[in-house]
Each structure stands twice: as structure tokens, then as C-alpha cells.
Design an enzyme around this catalytic site. Structure first.
Site, PDB file in Angstrom:
ATOM      1  N   THR A 127      21.479 -19.130  19.041  1.00  0.00           N
ATOM      2  CA  THR A 127      21.382 -18.132  20.116  1.00  0.00           C
ATOM      3  C   THR A 127      20.488 -16.953  19.728  1.00  0.00           C
ATOM      4  O   THR A 127      20.383 -16.618  18.540  1.00  0.00           O
ATOM      5  CB  THR A 127      22.806 -17.607  20.449  1.00  0.00           C
ATOM      6  OG1 THR A 127      22.695 -16.447  21.258  1.00  0.00           O
ATOM      7  CG2 THR A 127      23.589 -17.235  19.202  1.00  0.00           C
ATOM      8  N   ASP A 128      19.911 -16.303  20.745  1.00  0.00           N
ATOM      9  CA  ASP A 128      19.127 -15.084  20.484  1.00  0.00           C
ATOM     10  C   ASP A 128      20.010 -13.950  19.971  1.00  0.00           C
ATOM     11  O   ASP A 128      19.507 -12.980  19.403  1.00  0.00           O
ATOM     12  CB  ASP A 128      18.356 -14.646  21.737  1.00  0.00           C
ATOM     13  CG  ASP A 128      19.231 -14.334  22.951  1.00  0.00           C
ATOM     14  OD1 ASP A 128      20.469 -14.492  22.868  1.00  0.00           O
ATOM     15  OD2 ASP A 128      18.666 -13.920  23.987  1.00  0.00           O
ATOM     16  N   GLU A 129      21.335 -14.082  20.159  1.00  0.00           N
ATOM     17  CA  GLU A 129      22.231 -12.990  19.755  1.00  0.00           C
ATOM     18  C   GLU A 129      22.236 -12.775  18.244  1.00  0.00           C
ATOM     19  O   GLU A 129      22.641 -11.713  17.771  1.00  0.00           O
ATOM     20  CB  GLU A 129      23.659 -13.240  20.266  1.00  0.00           C
ATOM     21  CG  GLU A 129      23.706 -13.313  21.777  1.00  0.00           C
ATOM     22  CD  GLU A 129      25.113 -13.238  22.337  1.00  0.00           C
ATOM     23  OE1 GLU A 129      25.982 -12.638  21.701  1.00  0.00           O
ATOM     24  OE2 GLU A 129      25.322 -13.784  23.439  1.00  0.00           O
ATOM     25  N   TYR A 152      31.121 -13.354  17.126  1.00  0.00           N
ATOM     26  CA  TYR A 152      30.488 -14.599  17.596  1.00  0.00           C
ATOM     27  C   TYR A 152      29.085 -14.744  17.000  1.00  0.00           C
ATOM     28  O   TYR A 152      28.763 -15.765  16.381  1.00  0.00           O
ATOM     29  CB  TYR A 152      30.405 -14.602  19.127  1.00  0.00           C
ATOM     30  CG  TYR A 152      29.397 -15.604  19.667  1.00  0.00           C
ATOM     31  CD1 TYR A 152      29.609 -16.975  19.534  1.00  0.00           C
ATOM     32  CD2 TYR A 152      28.213 -15.179  20.301  1.00  0.00           C
ATOM     33  CE1 TYR A 152      28.670 -17.898  20.016  1.00  0.00           C
ATOM     34  CE2 TYR A 152      27.286 -16.093  20.788  1.00  0.00           C
ATOM     35  CZ  TYR A 152      27.512 -17.450  20.638  1.00  0.00           C
ATOM     36  OH  TYR A 152      26.590 -18.362  21.106  1.00  0.00           O
ATOM     37  N   LYS A 156      27.454 -17.462  14.302  1.00  0.00           N
ATOM     38  CA  LYS A 156      26.291 -18.307  14.599  1.00  0.00           C
ATOM     39  C   LYS A 156      25.184 -18.056  13.567  1.00  0.00           C
ATOM     40  O   LYS A 156      24.542 -19.002  13.100  1.00  0.00           O
ATOM     41  CB  LYS A 156      25.759 -18.027  16.009  1.00  0.00           C
ATOM     42  CG  LYS A 156      26.673 -18.454  17.137  1.00  0.00           C
ATOM     43  CD  LYS A 156      26.915 -19.957  17.208  1.00  0.00           C
ATOM     44  CE  LYS A 156      25.692 -20.770  17.581  1.00  0.00           C
ATOM     45  NZ  LYS A 156      26.024 -22.207  17.771  1.00  0.00           N
TER      46      LYS A 156
END
Ligand code: NAD
Length: 335
Positions: A127-129, A152, A156
Site C-alpha cells: 500500500t501507499d500508506e 496497519y 505492511k
């Protein structure tokens, strides 16, 4: 060709599986798919129903943390596409144990099994997060350091680093994809687009965090899956590929568009206290996957959002089962 898809009963994974079985991705037209999914609360009822009759699909209910199981399933696999994760930021803020277990330990178990089984390609979907927040007009590229802010995104980022370490240390042919906020049909109603749509359809109000100025890049699930397929087929081992949608919106703007499509107004919106540690803006470049693999987003946001709203409107039984409530009366939308 044999593909193992983890998390194939969830939102993005089930789209990917349906597309492979339909022949959407020419590289995988004849592939057999084995789905490994724990069927947590996040797996939609019947997400794989359309695909279940296919002789090219095997569905295994199981946990990616179960080492003997993943070793057995990966033996003979050519490609692993790893979608399985605990994926909801708010849940990770409330309790992060499952996130560390599945996202970090589970990924580790899969990497170990892939190494032993000598799989030819392992695509780790991220994810970009993991990059954290960035101010306008900046955009993260694949060289940017990871700086995750929620439990989260930290779990990741940890799994991304493990995956890349398995390439560097052991030569496992891993690629990592980092995608922006994905929307489309079959997404659990805890996530913002289906949450807002289904609450409005049910006559409820919608909660908008803070002043609604947080910015996200929106990616239609079809484009997300196409990007993953391109990386699976032609990505360079050891590389990270960002996959973006090219539509940056504030949450306030997103809310306005959803209200508009459903004929509702701002009286349906509650402004609620901001999420703890809420990242202000995610933005990434997807120049690398475009230049190397010919990726570009194909679904215009207005069209994708209208199709998504129409899908939830026509499938109340799908999301009421996940929310545990009664189906609202069916209504037509002019889409
Ligand atoms: P989802 O929550 O809809 O689906 C996750 C699936 O994984 C579910 O079917 C669940 O049953 C399964 N699962 C969870 N724990 C498991 C375990 N221990 N063993 C086996 N299966 C397990 O998630 P999603 O939105 O489809 O996201 C898929 C992937 O894409 C995730 O890795 C997520 O981090 C990533 N991603 C999502 C987005 C987004 O906007 N949704 C954006 C970028 C990246």
C-alpha cells in the site's frame, strides 16, 4: 501455470481471481488458481460464487500462518500473489495483534514456503500508506523511504521489507506493489466508499473525519488488478512498483460526489473527531510501472464511482449480510 492467490475471497483478491478465470489477463489465460483464505469477517459472502464452478479454481479455507499448509499449497506453484492481510486502519488502532500476526508473521511463512518450493514469482501486494503522509505537491516514488504511521501501515511496511530481504538475501524472485486507495464493488462496508454509500442507502448519516481535508489518490479495483497482473508477468525481481489511479480528492470532495450520486445532501453528514494519527495526504508517482510495463489507469473516477454506487444499490443482500442488518428496500439509480 499454477497461481496461488492468498486473500482471494477479499475485496481486491476476489476481483483478481475472477479476472484471471475470465481471461482478462492474457498472460494467465490458462492458469489454475488456488485461493488460500482464512475467510475472516472481511471475506464477502459469495465473493467467489461466480468463479466457484470453474474447473480452474480450488478454494482452500486456511491461514497463511499455518506453515505446513502453506508449504503444501505452494509446492508446484509457479506464482504467488499475496493479497491476504488485515486491512482496516481503524481496527489496527483499536487492536493491532491480528495485524502483526497476519501481515508480518503470515507473510514470513509464505516467503519461507515460496523459497522451499522455488516458486518462479512472488508478488507481495502492499500500500501507499507505508510511505506515510506527504505535503502538496510532493509524491512518493519507489526510492522514497518507508515511514508508516498507523499500526496497519507499519505491519505492511514490515512485510514489504521482509519480502525484499528474501530477494536480496536468498534470491527469491519477489516484487512488491504499492497501491493507492482502491474502490469498487465487493469491498467491505467498513471502508469509506462502501460505508458512506450503504449508510446513505439505509437512511443513516455518514461520519466524516475532522474537517474532511485529508487527501487520497483513488484507484479503481480493475486498474489495481491490471497493475498487479503486469507486475506478476513482467516485473523485475527485487523491485517495488507503485500503482496509482491519478485522481486525488479530499475526503470532503469524495463525500460530496457520493451524496450527489445518491441524491442526498450535506444534512446527512456528521463531522466526527479525527482518526488518531490520521495521515493528511497520500500521493505517489506510478511512472516506473508505466515506463517498464505499460501500465496506465483506464477507469475514469466519475465512471468508476458511479458504477460502484450502482453495484451497492443493486446488491443490498451482499452488504447487509456483512453488516448484520436487514436489507433496505431495493431502489433504482440512474446509472
Ligand atoms: P480485504 O480485507 O478485503 O481482504 C483480505 C482477505 O484476506 C480476506 O478475504 C481475509 O479473509 C483474508 N485473510 C485475512 N487474514 C488471513 C490469514 N491469516 N490467512 C489467510 N487469509 C487471510 O483486503 P483488500 O482491501 O482486498 O486488500 C488486499 C491487499 O491489498 C492487502 O494486502 C492490502 O494491504 C492491500 N491494499 C489495499 C488497498 C485498499 O484500498 N483496499 C490499497 C492498497 C493496498
Amino acid at each position: 501455470m499454477h497461481i496461488v492467490v492468498t486473500g482471494g475471497a477479499g475485496f481486491i483478491g476476489s476481483h483478481f481471481v475472477r479476472q484471471v478465470l475470465r481471461g482478462t489477463h492474457p498472460e494467465f489465460r490458462a492458469a489454475h488458481v488456488t485461493v488460500l483464505d482464512r475467510f475472516t469477517y472481511a471475506a464477502g459472502p459469495g465473493n467467489l460464487r461466480e468463479a466457484e464452478g470453474s474447473s480452474r479454481l480450488t478454494v482452500v479455507k486456511g491461514d497463511i500462518c499455518d506453515q505446513p499448509l502453506v508449504e503444501r499449497l505452494l509446492t508446484g506453484a509457479d506464482l504467488v500473489v499475496h493479497f491476504a492481510a488485515e486491512s482496516h486502519v481503524d481496527r489496527s488502532i483499536a487492536a493491532a495483534d491480528d495485524f502483526v500476526r497476519t501481515n508480518v508473521m503470515g507473510t514470513h511463512r509464505l516467503l519461507e514456503a515460496a523459497l522451499r518450493a522455488r516458486v518462479a514469482r512472488f508478488v507481495h501486494v502492499s500500500t501507499d500508506e507505508v510511505y506515510g503522509s506527504i505535503e502538496e505537491p510532493g509524491r512518493w516514488d519507489e526510492q522514497s523511504p518507508v515511514a508508516p504511521n498507523s499500526p496497519y501501515s507499519a505491519s505492511k511496511a514490515a512485510s514489504d521489507l521482509l519480502a525484499l530481504a528474501y530477494h536480496r538475501t536468498h534470491g527469491l524472485p519477489v516484487c512488491v506493489t504499492r497501491c493507492s486507495n482502491t474502490y469498487g464493488s465487493h469491498q467491505h462496508p467498513e471502508k469509506v466508499v462502501p460505508r458512506f454509500v450503504t449508510r446513505i442507502l439505509s437512511g443513516q448519516r455518514v461520519p466524516l473525519y475532522g474537517d474532511g481535508s485529508h487527501v487520497r489518490d483513488w484507484l479503481h479495483v480493475d486498474d489495481h488488478c491490471r497493475g498487479v497482473a503486469l507486475v506478476a508477468a513482467g516485473g523485475r525481481p527485487g523491485q517495488v512498483y507503485n500503482i496509482g489511479g491519478g485522481t486525488e480528492l479530499t475526503n470532503r470532495d469524495l463525500t460530496g460526489r457520493i451524496l450527489g450520486l445518491l441524491g442526498a445532501d450535506w444534512s446527512r453528514v456528521d463531522h466526527v473527531p479525527d482518526r488518531k494519527g490520521h495521515d493528511v495526504r497520500y500521493a505517489l508517482t506510478y511512472d516506473k510501472i508505466s515506463a517498464e510495463l505499460g501500465y496506465r489507469p483506464t477507469v475514469p473516477f466519475e465512471e468508476g464511482l458511479a458504477r460502484t454506487v450502482a453495484w451497492y444499490t443493486r446488491h443490498p443482500g451482499w452488504w447487509t449480510a456483512l453488516r448484520g442488518d436487514e436489507a433496505p428496500p431495493r431502489r433504482e439509480v440512474p446509472v
